[in-house]
Design a protein around this motif. Structure first.
Motif, PDB file in Angstrom:
ATOM      1  N   ALA A 185       0.839  -1.211   0.000  1.00  0.00           N
ATOM      2  CA  ALA A 185       0.000   0.000   0.000  1.00  0.00           C
ATOM      3  C   ALA A 185       0.873   1.259   0.000  1.00  0.00           C
ATOM      4  N   VAL A 186       1.915   1.259   0.812  1.00  0.00           N
ATOM      5  CA  VAL A 186       2.828   2.411   0.835  1.00  0.00           C
ATOM      6  C   VAL A 186       3.520   2.563  -0.516  1.00  0.00           C
ATOM      7  N   ALA A 187       3.907   1.447  -1.127  1.00  0.00           N
ATOM      8  CA  ALA A 187       4.554   1.502  -2.439  1.00  0.00           C
ATOM      9  C   ALA A 187       3.592   2.008  -3.509  1.00  0.00           C
ATOM     10  N   PHE A 188       2.312   1.617  -3.433  1.00  0.00           N
ATOM     11  CA  PHE A 188       1.321   2.143  -4.374  1.00  0.00           C
ATOM     12  C   PHE A 188       1.193   3.655  -4.237  1.00  0.00           C
ATOM     13  N   ILE A 189       1.136   4.119  -3.000  1.00  0.00           N
ATOM     14  CA  ILE A 189       1.028   5.568  -2.769  1.00  0.00           C
ATOM     15  C   ILE A 189       2.271   6.281  -3.290  1.00  0.00           C
ATOM     16  N   GLY A 190       3.439   5.707  -3.015  1.00  0.00           N
ATOM     17  CA  GLY A 190       4.689   6.305  -3.498  1.00  0.00           C
ATOM     18  C   GLY A 190       4.784   6.291  -5.014  1.00  0.00           C
ATOM     19  N   ALA A 191       4.322   5.216  -5.635  1.00  0.00           N
ATOM     20  CA  ALA A 191       4.354   5.130  -7.098  1.00  0.00           C
ATOM     21  C   ALA A 191       3.421   6.158  -7.719  1.00  0.00           C
ATOM     22  N   TYR A 192       2.277   6.354  -7.102  1.00  0.00           N
ATOM     23  CA  TYR A 192       1.320   7.329  -7.621  1.00  0.00           C
ATOM     24  C   TYR A 192       1.835   8.750  -7.420  1.00  0.00           C
ATOM     25  N   ALA A 193       2.369   9.019  -6.234  1.00  0.00           N
ATOM     26  CA  ALA A 193       2.852  10.369  -5.927  1.00  0.00           C
ATOM     27  C   ALA A 193       4.098  10.723  -6.736  1.00  0.00           C
ATOM     28  N   GLY A 194       4.972   9.759  -6.937  1.00  0.00           N
ATOM     29  CA  GLY A 194       6.215  10.042  -7.641  1.00  0.00           C
ATOM     30  C   GLY A 194       6.202   9.684  -9.103  1.00  0.00           C
ATOM     31  N   ALA A 195       5.086   9.183  -9.601  1.00  0.00           N
ATOM     32  CA  ALA A 195       4.948   8.773 -11.001  1.00  0.00           C
ATOM     33  C   ALA A 195       6.073   7.816 -11.394  1.00  0.00           C
ATOM     34  N   ARG A 196       6.316   6.806 -10.541  1.00  0.00           N
ATOM     35  CA  ARG A 196       7.364   5.814 -10.786  1.00  0.00           C
ATOM     36  C   ARG A 196       6.732   4.488 -11.186  1.00  0.00           C
ATOM     37  N   LEU A 197       6.925   4.098 -12.426  1.00  0.00           N
ATOM     38  CA  LEU A 197       6.358   2.854 -12.929  1.00  0.00           C
ATOM     39  C   LEU A 197       7.018   1.643 -12.281  1.00  0.00           C
ATOM     40  N   GLN A 198       8.327   1.702 -12.031  1.00  0.00           N
ATOM     41  CA  GLN A 198       9.039   0.583 -11.418  1.00  0.00           C
ATOM     42  C   GLN A 198       8.524   0.308 -10.006  1.00  0.00           C
ATOM     43  N   LEU A 199       8.230   1.345  -9.271  1.00  0.00           N
ATOM     44  CA  LEU A 199       7.705   1.179  -7.915  1.00  0.00           C
ATOM     45  C   LEU A 199       6.298   0.580  -7.951  1.00  0.00           C
ATOM     46  N   LEU A 200       5.552   0.865  -9.001  1.00  0.00           N
ATOM     47  CA  LEU A 200       4.239   0.258  -9.165  1.00  0.00           C
ATOM     48  C   LEU A 200       4.371  -1.243  -9.394  1.00  0.00           C
ATOM     49  N   TYR A 201       5.375  -1.663 -10.160  1.00  0.00           N
ATOM     50  CA  TYR A 201       5.633  -3.097 -10.347  1.00  0.00           C
ATOM     51  C   TYR A 201       5.967  -3.779  -9.031  1.00  0.00           C
ATOM     52  N   VAL A 202       6.789  -3.140  -8.232  1.00  0.00           N
ATOM     53  CA  VAL A 202       7.164  -3.690  -6.922  1.00  0.00           C
ATOM     54  C   VAL A 202       5.933  -3.792  -6.028  1.00  0.00           C
ATOM     55  N   ALA A 203       5.100  -2.768  -6.054  1.00  0.00           N
ATOM     56  CA  ALA A 203       3.888  -2.780  -5.225  1.00  0.00           C
ATOM     57  C   ALA A 203       2.945  -3.910  -5.643  1.00  0.00           C
ATOM     58  N   CYS A 204       2.817  -4.127  -6.937  1.00  0.00           N
ATOM     59  CA  CYS A 204       1.959  -5.225  -7.417  1.00  0.00           C
ATOM     60  C   CYS A 204       2.513  -6.573  -6.980  1.00  0.00           C
ATOM     61  N   LEU A 205       3.825  -6.756  -7.058  1.00  0.00           N
ATOM     62  CA  LEU A 205       4.438  -8.006  -6.626  1.00  0.00           C
ATOM     63  C   LEU A 205       4.249  -8.209  -5.126  1.00  0.00           C
ATOM     64  N   LEU A 206       4.475  -7.162  -4.348  1.00  0.00           N
ATOM     65  CA  LEU A 206       4.313  -7.264  -2.898  1.00  0.00           C
ATOM     66  C   LEU A 206       2.876  -7.605  -2.513  1.00  0.00           C
ATOM     67  N   LEU A 207       1.920  -7.135  -3.262  1.00  0.00           N
ATOM     68  CA  LEU A 207       0.527  -7.445  -2.981  1.00  0.00           C
ATOM     69  C   LEU A 207       0.154  -8.833  -3.503  1.00  0.00           C
ATOM     70  N   ALA A 208       0.710  -9.221  -4.636  1.00  0.00           N
ATOM     71  CA  ALA A 208       0.355 -10.506  -5.241  1.00  0.00           C
ATOM     72  C   ALA A 208       0.884 -11.699  -4.456  1.00  0.00           C
ATOM     73  N   LEU A 209       2.064 -11.585  -3.856  1.00  0.00           N
ATOM     74  CA  LEU A 209       2.658 -12.723  -3.144  1.00  0.00           C
ATOM     75  C   LEU A 209       1.785 -13.237  -1.999  1.00  0.00           C
ATOM     76  N   PRO A 210       1.370 -12.397  -1.044  1.00  0.00           N
ATOM     77  CA  PRO A 210       0.538 -12.947   0.032  1.00  0.00           C
ATOM     78  C   PRO A 210      -0.857 -13.351  -0.441  1.00  0.00           C
ATOM     79  N   VAL A 211      -1.409 -12.647  -1.422  1.00  0.00           N
ATOM     80  CA  VAL A 211      -2.735 -13.006  -1.929  1.00  0.00           C
ATOM     81  C   VAL A 211      -2.674 -14.360  -2.635  1.00  0.00           C
ATOM     82  N   PHE A 212      -1.647 -14.577  -3.450  1.00  0.00           N
ATOM     83  CA  PHE A 212      -1.479 -15.855  -4.134  1.00  0.00           C
ATOM     84  C   PHE A 212      -1.273 -16.984  -3.114  1.00  0.00           C
TER      85      PHE A 212
END
Length: 90
Positions: A30-57
């Motif tokens: 969640a923090v990475a999603f906020i940081g990716a949105y605020a900083g317009a960083r696509l790489q951080l969005l990828y990291v946030a998706c991975l961090l969210l996908a691992l526990p959900v999977f």
């Protein structure tokens, strides 16, 4: 620990819930999603998706295929005197 005091860790679906580490992954995602949105960083969005996908999977895998574990212990011979030589096999 008392279930009422565990907070988010006590949320479960049919007896399957995230561990404390899993909730940390979700929080950091969640923090990475906020940081990716605020900083317009696509790489951080990828990291946030991975961090969210691992526990959900992991939660989905455990929910679908409940692990079954059976452990038995047996002692043979039952009592060994102190100082005796014995063999242990697993």
């Amino acid at each position: 620990m008392d279930p009422a005091r565990r907070g988010l860790a006590s949320l479960s679906v049919r007896g399957v819930s995230l561990t404390t580490r899993g909730w940390w992954f979700v929080g950091v995602a969640a923090v990475a999603f906020i940081g990716a949105y605020a900083g317009a960083r696509l790489q951080l969005l990828y990291v946030a998706c991975l961090l969210l996908a691992l526990p959900v999977f992991g939660l989905i895998v455990v929910w679908v295929r409940r692990p079954r574990l059976i452990a038995r212990r047996s002692f043979s011979p039952r009592v060994i005197q102190a100082g005796s030589v014995t063999t242990v096999s697993l």
